[in-house]
Design a protein around this motif. Structure first.
Motif, PDB file in Angstrom:
ATOM      1  N   GLY A   1     -25.556 -31.272  -4.530  1.00  0.00           N
ATOM      2  CA  GLY A   1     -25.924 -30.260  -3.550  1.00  0.00           C
ATOM      3  C   GLY A   1     -24.859 -29.206  -3.325  1.00  0.00           C
TER       4      GLY A   1
ATOM      5  N   PRO B   1     -39.278 -26.711  -1.352  1.00  0.00           N
ATOM      6  CA  PRO B   1     -38.184 -26.145  -0.557  1.00  0.00           C
ATOM      7  C   PRO B   1     -37.191 -27.227  -0.115  1.00  0.00           C
ATOM      8  CG  PRO B   1     -40.338 -25.449   0.280  1.00  0.00           C
ATOM      9  CD  PRO B   1     -40.593 -26.559  -0.697  1.00  0.00           C
ATOM     10  N   VAL B   2     -35.946 -27.091  -0.521  1.00  0.00           N
ATOM     11  CA  VAL B   2     -34.868 -27.971  -0.073  1.00  0.00           C
ATOM     12  C   VAL B   2     -33.672 -27.086   0.271  1.00  0.00           C
ATOM     13  CG1 VAL B   2     -35.607 -30.013  -1.377  1.00  0.00           C
ATOM     14  CG2 VAL B   2     -34.111 -28.344  -2.466  1.00  0.00           C
ATOM     15  N   PRO B   3     -32.797 -27.526   1.170  1.00  0.00           N
ATOM     16  CA  PRO B   3     -31.706 -26.647   1.638  1.00  0.00           C
ATOM     17  C   PRO B   3     -30.690 -26.272   0.576  1.00  0.00           C
ATOM     18  CG  PRO B   3     -32.042 -28.514   3.138  1.00  0.00           C
ATOM     19  CD  PRO B   3     -32.845 -28.798   1.908  1.00  0.00           C
ATOM     20  N   TRP B   4     -30.654 -27.011  -0.554  1.00  0.00           N
ATOM     21  CA  TRP B   4     -29.569 -26.826  -1.526  1.00  0.00           C
ATOM     22  C   TRP B   4     -29.992 -26.047  -2.771  1.00  0.00           C
ATOM     23  CZ3 TRP B   4     -31.471 -31.486   0.299  1.00  0.00           C
ATOM     24  CH2 TRP B   4     -30.782 -32.028   1.399  1.00  0.00           C
ATOM     25  N   ASN B   5     -31.181 -25.475  -2.753  1.00  0.00           N
ATOM     26  CA  ASN B   5     -31.726 -24.846  -3.954  1.00  0.00           C
ATOM     27  C   ASN B   5     -30.941 -23.607  -4.378  1.00  0.00           C
ATOM     28  OD1 ASN B   5     -33.676 -25.550  -5.795  1.00  0.00           O
ATOM     29  ND2 ASN B   5     -35.412 -25.017  -4.476  1.00  0.00           N
TER      30      ASN B   5
ATOM     31  N   MET C   1     -38.778 -35.324   2.714  1.00  0.00           N
ATOM     32  CA  MET C   1     -37.738 -34.713   1.901  1.00  0.00           C
ATOM     33  C   MET C   1     -37.653 -35.428   0.549  1.00  0.00           C
ATOM     34  SD  MET C   1     -35.377 -32.308   1.799  1.00  0.00           S
ATOM     35  CE  MET C   1     -34.973 -31.892   3.506  1.00  0.00           C
TER      36      MET C   1
ATOM     37  N   THR D   1     -25.783 -35.680   1.402  1.00  0.00           N
ATOM     38  CA  THR D   1     -25.645 -35.396   2.836  1.00  0.00           C
ATOM     39  C   THR D   1     -24.492 -36.166   3.477  1.00  0.00           C
ATOM     40  OG1 THR D   1     -27.290 -37.101   3.368  1.00  0.00           O
ATOM     41  CG2 THR D   1     -28.090 -34.851   3.104  1.00  0.00           C
TER      42      THR D   1
ATOM     43  N   GLU E   1     -21.374 -33.942   3.953  1.00  0.00           N
ATOM     44  CA  GLU E   1     -21.621 -32.563   4.380  1.00  0.00           C
ATOM     45  C   GLU E   1     -21.266 -32.334   5.843  1.00  0.00           C
ATOM     46  OE1 GLU E   1     -25.091 -30.513   1.714  1.00  0.00           O
ATOM     47  OE2 GLU E   1     -25.743 -31.698   3.436  1.00  0.00           O
TER      48      GLU E   1
ATOM     49  N   ILE F   1     -22.849 -29.337   7.236  1.00  0.00           N
ATOM     50  CA  ILE F   1     -24.227 -28.891   7.401  1.00  0.00           C
ATOM     51  C   ILE F   1     -24.812 -28.790   6.003  1.00  0.00           C
ATOM     52  CG2 ILE F   1     -23.840 -27.618   9.561  1.00  0.00           C
ATOM     53  CD1 ILE F   1     -23.685 -25.055   7.866  1.00  0.00           C
ATOM     54  N   PRO F   2     -26.134 -28.717   5.859  1.00  0.00           N
ATOM     55  CA  PRO F   2     -26.705 -28.597   4.516  1.00  0.00           C
ATOM     56  C   PRO F   2     -26.108 -27.433   3.731  1.00  0.00           C
ATOM     57  CG  PRO F   2     -28.432 -29.096   6.084  1.00  0.00           C
ATOM     58  CD  PRO F   2     -27.186 -28.855   6.893  1.00  0.00           C
ATOM     59  N   GLY F   3     -25.546 -27.755   2.562  1.00  0.00           N
ATOM     60  CA  GLY F   3     -24.960 -26.734   1.711  1.00  0.00           C
ATOM     61  C   GLY F   3     -23.481 -26.495   1.914  1.00  0.00           C
TER      62      GLY F   3
END
Length: 225
Positions: free
Chosen positions: A8, A35-39, A149, A200, A203, A205-207
């Motif tokens: 990620g 859709p995922v936060p790390w795309n 998810m 995760t 992390e 936050i996501p990303g």
């Protein structure tokens, strides 16, 4: 030491952080079908892959049709392509065959639900592991599955299913799902995976990765070995 993949990643700062911490593989989610936060786009992924030094492996995590996966691999040129969607066994075999000719390895995620079943055309973990062992891939990732998810769930994988797949597979089996610095040492000691794959759990936050969590995660992995 158990091999460590951190997945990620979305920026050069975090790539460098992982490399300096001593990870064996960096993972980039690239044009995933949902859709995922790390795309990342394939252009973004290619630029980050070019920042990774030769002795650290690069892995793109994606999914979809054979044509789409091969196209992304051609555009990014990673060491490994991780299939993490609803690919059929025939898809996996075809992708692995085509990528092998390009010097790229293929891995496949078996996502396990709370009942111990695979989100794969072969629902039984034993039969799925046996089929994938002769599909031409290099390793199996055992991850948790939820409806909300497709990956990066933070949910602990079904360890009984993981150990079943370990016994039945002739391939290396990688542990993913719900890993973090607080539980990784005990998990490695308990199930002795070939490698571990965390997202995760390290992390902010996501990303955005956390330097202290990454350092502690690696320290705990080293402590077991």
């Amino acid at each position: 030491m158990t091999r460590v993949k951190i997945c990620g990643l979305m920026n050069e700062e975090d790539v460098n952080l992982c490399v300096q911490a001593g990870v064996h593989m960096v993972g980039l989610v690239v044009e995933y079908p949902l859709p995922v936060p790390w795309n990342l786009t394939h252009e973004e992924a290619r630029n980050l892959i070019q920042c990774v030094p030769p002795l650290v492996d690069t892995c793109i995590v994606t999914g979809g049709t054979v044509e789409k996966v091969i196209d992304i691999a051609n555009k990014t040129n990673p060491n490994i392509v991780q299939l993490h969607y609803k690919e059929t066994l025939a898809d996996v075999e075809e992708i692995a065959s085509q990528l092998r000719s390009k010097g790229i390895q293929t891995t496949k995620a078996l996502r396990i639900d709370s009942n111990g079943n695979c989100d794969f055309e072969i629902r039984d973990p034993v039969q799925a592991a046996k089929a994938l062992s002769t599909s031409g891939i290099s390793a199996i990732i055992v991850d948790s599955y939820t409806e909300s998810m497709p990956g990066g769930t933070g949910v602990m994988v079904n360890l009984s299913a993981f150990q079943t797949i370990q016994r039945e597979s002739s391939l290396p089996v990688i542990l993913a799902g719900g890993l973090n610095p607080m539980n990784i040492q005990a998990l490695i000691d308990d199930v002795q995976p070939y490698a571990v794959d965390v997202l995760t759990g390290v992390e902010v936050i996501p990303g955005k990765k956390d330097a202290e969590k990454i350092t502690e995660f690696l320290r705990c992995c080293q402590a077991v070995d």
